[in-house]
Design a protein around this motif. Sequence first.
Motif, mmCIF file in Angstrom:
data_model
loop_
_atom_site.group_PDB
_atom_site.id
_atom_site.type_symbol
_atom_site.label_atom_id
_atom_site.label_comp_id
_atom_site.label_asym_id
_atom_site.label_seq_id
_atom_site.Cartn_x
_atom_site.Cartn_y
_atom_site.Cartn_z
ATOM 1 N N ARG A 34 0.852 -1.192 0.000
ATOM 2 C CA ARG A 34 0.000 0.000 0.000
ATOM 3 C C ARG A 34 0.882 1.235 0.000
ATOM 4 O O ARG A 34 1.775 1.384 0.839
ATOM 5 N N ARG A 35 0.623 2.117 -0.958
ATOM 6 C CA ARG A 35 1.388 3.351 -1.062
ATOM 7 C C ARG A 35 0.915 4.380 -0.034
ATOM 8 O O ARG A 35 -0.280 4.495 0.232
ATOM 9 N N PHE A 40 6.820 6.621 -3.701
ATOM 10 C CA PHE A 40 5.987 6.815 -2.512
ATOM 11 C C PHE A 40 6.660 6.151 -1.323
ATOM 12 O O PHE A 40 7.422 5.186 -1.471
ATOM 13 N N ARG A 41 6.379 6.672 -0.148
ATOM 14 C CA ARG A 41 6.730 5.948 1.059
ATOM 15 C C ARG A 41 5.837 4.700 1.137
ATOM 16 O O ARG A 41 4.669 4.732 0.747
ATOM 17 N N VAL A 42 6.394 3.597 1.626
ATOM 18 C CA VAL A 42 5.598 2.389 1.807
ATOM 19 C C VAL A 42 4.666 2.579 2.991
ATOM 20 O O VAL A 42 5.111 2.908 4.100
ATOM 21 N N GLY A 43 3.350 2.385 2.769
ATOM 22 C CA GLY A 43 2.402 2.414 3.865
ATOM 23 C C GLY A 43 2.460 1.136 4.673
ATOM 24 O O GLY A 43 2.709 1.149 5.876
ATOM 25 N N ARG A 44 2.259 0.031 3.993
ATOM 26 C CA ARG A 44 2.415 -1.266 4.651
ATOM 27 C C ARG A 44 2.469 -2.361 3.598
ATOM 28 O O ARG A 44 2.038 -2.185 2.449
ATOM 29 N N PHE A 45 3.037 -3.482 3.987
ATOM 30 C CA PHE A 45 3.035 -4.686 3.163
ATOM 31 C C PHE A 45 1.822 -5.532 3.549
ATOM 32 O O PHE A 45 1.489 -5.660 4.724
ATOM 33 N N VAL A 46 1.159 -6.105 2.546
ATOM 34 C CA VAL A 46 -0.076 -6.851 2.758
ATOM 35 C C VAL A 46 0.120 -8.281 2.254
ATOM 36 O O VAL A 46 0.653 -8.491 1.162
ATOM 37 N N ALA A 99 10.652 2.720 0.572
ATOM 38 C CA ALA A 99 9.976 3.447 -0.501
ATOM 39 C C ALA A 99 9.576 2.461 -1.593
ATOM 40 O O ALA A 99 10.183 1.399 -1.751
ATOM 41 N N VAL A 100 8.559 2.838 -2.355
ATOM 42 C CA VAL A 100 8.113 2.004 -3.468
ATOM 43 C C VAL A 100 8.021 2.854 -4.728
ATOM 44 O O VAL A 100 7.527 3.980 -4.701
ATOM 45 N N VAL A 101 8.556 2.310 -5.812
ATOM 46 C CA VAL A 101 8.433 2.926 -7.131
ATOM 47 C C VAL A 101 7.453 2.081 -7.939
ATOM 48 O O VAL A 101 7.746 0.927 -8.247
ATOM 49 N N PRO A 102 6.265 2.618 -8.273
ATOM 50 C CA PRO A 102 5.306 1.860 -9.076
ATOM 51 C C PRO A 102 5.829 1.638 -10.494
ATOM 52 O O PRO A 102 6.530 2.491 -11.056
ATOM 53 N N LEU A 103 5.450 0.502 -11.074
ATOM 54 C CA LEU A 103 6.049 0.093 -12.336
ATOM 55 C C LEU A 103 5.052 -0.729 -13.140
ATOM 56 O O LEU A 103 4.425 -1.652 -12.613
ATOM 57 N N SER A 104 4.886 -0.385 -14.409
ATOM 58 C CA SER A 104 4.114 -1.191 -15.353
ATOM 59 C C SER A 104 5.056 -1.594 -16.483
ATOM 60 O O SER A 104 5.480 -0.742 -17.272
ATOM 61 N N CYS A 105 5.398 -2.891 -16.537
ATOM 62 C CA CYS A 105 6.440 -3.312 -17.482
ATOM 63 C C CYS A 105 6.196 -4.712 -18.037
ATOM 64 O O CYS A 105 7.139 -5.357 -18.495
ATOM 65 N N GLY A 106 4.967 -5.187 -17.992
ATOM 66 C CA GLY A 106 4.718 -6.547 -18.461
ATOM 67 C C GLY A 106 5.389 -7.575 -17.576
ATOM 68 O O GLY A 106 5.964 -8.547 -18.064
#
Length: 470
Positions: free
Chosen positions: A157-158, A167-173, A260-267
């Motif tokens: 969750r961002r 984004f800072r990481v909100g939490r891992f689910v 931190a998390v970097v969102p990624l769309s790459c197949g």
Amino acid sequence: MLIPLILSGGSGTRLWPVSRKNLPKQFLNLTGHGTLFQQTLARTRHLPDLAPPIVVVTDDHRFLAAEQLREAGIEDATIVLEPLARNTGPAIALGALTALERDPQALLLVLPADHLISHEEPFGRAVEAALRLANDGWLVTFGIRPDRPETGFGYIRRAEPLGTDAFRVGRFVEKPDHATAEAYLADGSHDWNSGMFLFTAARYIEELGRYAPAMLDAVRAAHVTARRDLDFARVDAEAFTRVPDGSIDYAVMEKTDRAAVVPLSCGWSDIGSWSALWLAGEHDAEGNLREGDTLALDTRNCLLHSHERHLLAAVGVDDLVVVSTPDATLVAHRDAAQQVKQIVEELQRSGRSEHSIHRVVQRPWGSYDSLESAERFQVKRILVKPGATLSLQKHHHRAEHWIVVSGTAEVTCDDKVFLLGENQSTYIPLGSVHRLRNPGKLPLELIEVQSGSYLGEDDIVRLDDAYGRA
């Protein structure tokens, strides 16, 4: 310097019967563009300030990794042998300590060796964004933007933005149920947890020492035992048994306030099941993914995978996975593909070998294919690479006949050394000290007929070996 850290310790049970313990999915060509391991190496080639990779691999797969690195044109990789599976936390720590020996400022791009990424440009841009954060002390993970309500992955969750592309990481689910996965897809604030990371080696070691000090201490103690063995850094097995098992998420990422998390769309796909491979593949007009010699009539949305010299035909079926290998065939509904692991577990409980080895077995010198076997005989097709040499060995329970099909064989049998060419043969008596070498520039192919009271692979006494197995 940016050092790719390639984690290659998976056993690949969910893609049985093609992927097995002795040849897991990362070393297989599943998509027609090189093995997943080689694709992982290739996608780092154009990144900035790139240093030679570090590969963490199990002892059983060391020669597979070395050979595929050579095929990829990478001669300067560091291959660290992990004696036991201890999950990603310790494996990354081994890589980080190795990287710090090269460069105290080393940046690590941590990549599982068995993932598929179809679009490399957005992957490269995400790495560049992550580099900026890593240089500021963040531990960065890459979140895959979901395109379906997937229950087989963990999620991230961002929280608040860190610039325009992170984004800072909100939490891992943990892996959600279907309704929760649908909610995550709808709200747009959750990404799949890819298991890829970027940070400085020093920051990872610092945070591991803060949140999992017992793990770090045990990995440090094991790391100092590493010794050079041919082209490998071999960690002492006894020292590594004291390392606690744990993932990087549990050990560090879920606890640190600098994730931190970097969102990624790459197949992206983790190719975690046959259904995942079907999703990622190129389909025919009827939605079928077909590999090998296959024929499909009135067949839709199936994965059909056939091995060499074997026709697989499907008629009037939908949504199936049909996978054929020389010694096993899998038939499953696509929706049940995640349950293939249970087949492997049942094979293990039954004491059968099909869970771990193929009929064709890879060796550092080449391969052998067990063509036929009965109580007192076995027939193998042996391929020896140019310049390669089998170990100097003997057997207590079997004799062998060798017939050269193509190429040239140099044979040592007790005190004799001689050459054999095409259509020539020789006999190796029980107990004789012998060796086979390919002195030529072409592959050597021969047929071996074994006869005796016991024909197991453990009836090999190695007296000398170029690959350190004596």
